[in-house]
Scaffold this active site. Structure first.
Site, PDB file in Angstrom:
ATOM      1  N   LEU A  47       0.861  -1.178   0.000  1.00 48.59           N
ATOM      2  CA  LEU A  47       0.000   0.000   0.000  1.00 48.59           C
ATOM      3  C   LEU A  47       0.898   1.229   0.000  1.00 48.59           C
ATOM      4  O   LEU A  47       1.902   1.264   0.709  1.00 48.59           O
ATOM      5  CB  LEU A  47      -0.889   0.035   1.248  1.00 48.59           C
ATOM      6  CG  LEU A  47      -2.251  -0.662   1.209  1.00 48.59           C
ATOM      7  CD1 LEU A  47      -2.900  -0.603   2.585  1.00 48.59           C
ATOM      8  CD2 LEU A  47      -3.172  -0.041   0.178  1.00 48.59           C
ATOM      9  N   ASP A  48       0.531   2.240  -0.782  1.00 53.05           N
ATOM     10  CA  ASP A  48       1.304   3.482  -0.795  1.00 53.05           C
ATOM     11  C   ASP A  48       1.293   4.121   0.600  1.00 53.05           C
ATOM     12  O   ASP A  48       0.335   3.942   1.361  1.00 53.05           O
ATOM     13  CB  ASP A  48       0.706   4.469  -1.801  1.00 53.05           C
ATOM     14  CG  ASP A  48       0.902   4.020  -3.241  1.00 53.05           C
ATOM     15  OD1 ASP A  48       1.857   3.268  -3.505  1.00 53.05           O
ATOM     16  OD2 ASP A  48       0.089   4.426  -4.104  1.00 53.05           O
ATOM     17  N   PRO A  49       2.324   4.899   0.934  1.00 52.56           N
ATOM     18  CA  PRO A  49       2.362   5.565   2.250  1.00 52.56           C
ATOM     19  C   PRO A  49       1.121   6.404   2.538  1.00 52.56           C
ATOM     20  O   PRO A  49       0.672   6.479   3.683  1.00 52.56           O
ATOM     21  CB  PRO A  49       3.613   6.438   2.165  1.00 52.56           C
ATOM     22  CG  PRO A  49       4.498   5.729   1.189  1.00 52.56           C
ATOM     23  CD  PRO A  49       3.566   5.126   0.167  1.00 52.56           C
ATOM     24  N   ARG A 186      -4.470   4.922  -8.160  1.00 53.85           N
ATOM     25  CA  ARG A 186      -3.961   6.232  -8.610  1.00 53.85           C
ATOM     26  C   ARG A 186      -4.098   6.367 -10.121  1.00 53.85           C
ATOM     27  O   ARG A 186      -4.477   7.430 -10.634  1.00 53.85           O
ATOM     28  CB  ARG A 186      -2.492   6.394  -8.226  1.00 53.85           C
ATOM     29  CG  ARG A 186      -2.244   6.638  -6.757  1.00 53.85           C
ATOM     30  CD  ARG A 186      -0.774   6.873  -6.493  1.00 53.85           C
ATOM     31  NE  ARG A 186       0.033   5.669  -6.605  1.00 53.85           N
ATOM     32  CZ  ARG A 186       1.194   5.581  -7.242  1.00 53.85           C
ATOM     33  NH1 ARG A 186       1.691   6.643  -7.869  1.00 53.85           N
ATOM     34  NH2 ARG A 186       1.876   4.459  -7.257  1.00 53.85           N
TER      35      ARG A 186
END
Length: 240
Positions: A47-49, A186
């Site tokens: 998971l992205d930050p 995204r």
């Protein structure tokens, strides 16, 4: 619990934490608790930050199950700001362009979302962990190098408009997405913005489900030390 033999743990990744940090934090406290210097721990999907939500971690021999979990469908709730883009398609970078949004209606948004149902092709973000000539794409993108990534096929099983705030100074929509492995939300935000003849980027992302694992099933990594200290531990030395 026997972390060497293998356990599967569910976490709600906090905002700002990298997936690597979650793994390191969990590994540290397990090793401390069971009295070993090292232990195999891996996750079943990064998971992205700037995202939060469900992360599945496997320990010991259960790391062999990581691929199994990676192929489970995932559910996300995403907030998109319309009329503006960023290089990373999220809040990691500043806005680099703005676009008109006056023509966008709720009906147009709902109709546009239907075009993303089923099998679609998606070009991953340049700021991603995809490999390009042996290097991570984000490493090249951060150096300002041009990154060309090939489109990948994926499946969007469900996409639903949850909220539509088009009259706000910064118009936003909130959507729920159920999708296959390899989907970049995204990039989906980017593509939805383009399909609306405007632009869009992600301002919030929550992974609400992986397979049958939901947020309510998850531990908070920040309270993992207290949790593991309460667990009954099996230390079977035959299971290294």
């Amino acid at each position: 619990m026997n972390f060497k033999k293998g356990e599967v743990l569910f976490f709600n990744k906090p905002l700002g934490w990298t997936s690597f940090k979650v793994v390191g934090h969990v590994r540290y406290h397990i090793c401390r608790r069971i009295g070993v210097k090292k232990l195999k721990v891996g996750h079943a999907g990064t998971l992205d930050p700037l995202a939060t939500g469900v992360m599945i971690l496997c320990t010991g021999k259960a790391t062999k199950r990581i691929e199994e979990f990676q192929y489970h469908t995932k559910e996300y709730v995403a907030t998109l700001r319309l009329g503006a883009t960023t290089p990373s398609y999220d809040l990691e970078h500043e806005i680099d362009a703005t676009y008109p949004t006056g023509h966008i209606t709720r009906e147009l948004v709902e109709e546009t979302l239907t075009h993303f149902l089923g099998a679609i092709e998606q070009v991953p973000p340049a700021f991603s962990a995809c490999m390009v000539d042996g290097k991570r794409a984000y490493e090249l993108a951060r150096k300002g190098e041009e990154v060309e990534l090939k489109a990948k096929q994926l499946v969007i099983d469900e996409i639903e408009l949850l909220e539509c705030r088009l009259d706000d100074p910064e118009p936003t929509i909130r959507i729920r997405v159920v999708c296959s492995k390899g989907t970049y939300i995204r990039a989906l935000a980017r593509d939805i913005g383009e399909a609306l003849q405007s632009g869009a980027h992600l301002t919030e992302l929550i992974r609400t489900r992986v397979g049958d694992v939901r947020l309510e099933d998850c531990l908070d990594p920040e309270h993992f030390k207290e949790w593991i200290d309460r667990q009954e531990i099996e230390n079977d030395e035959d299971n290294n």
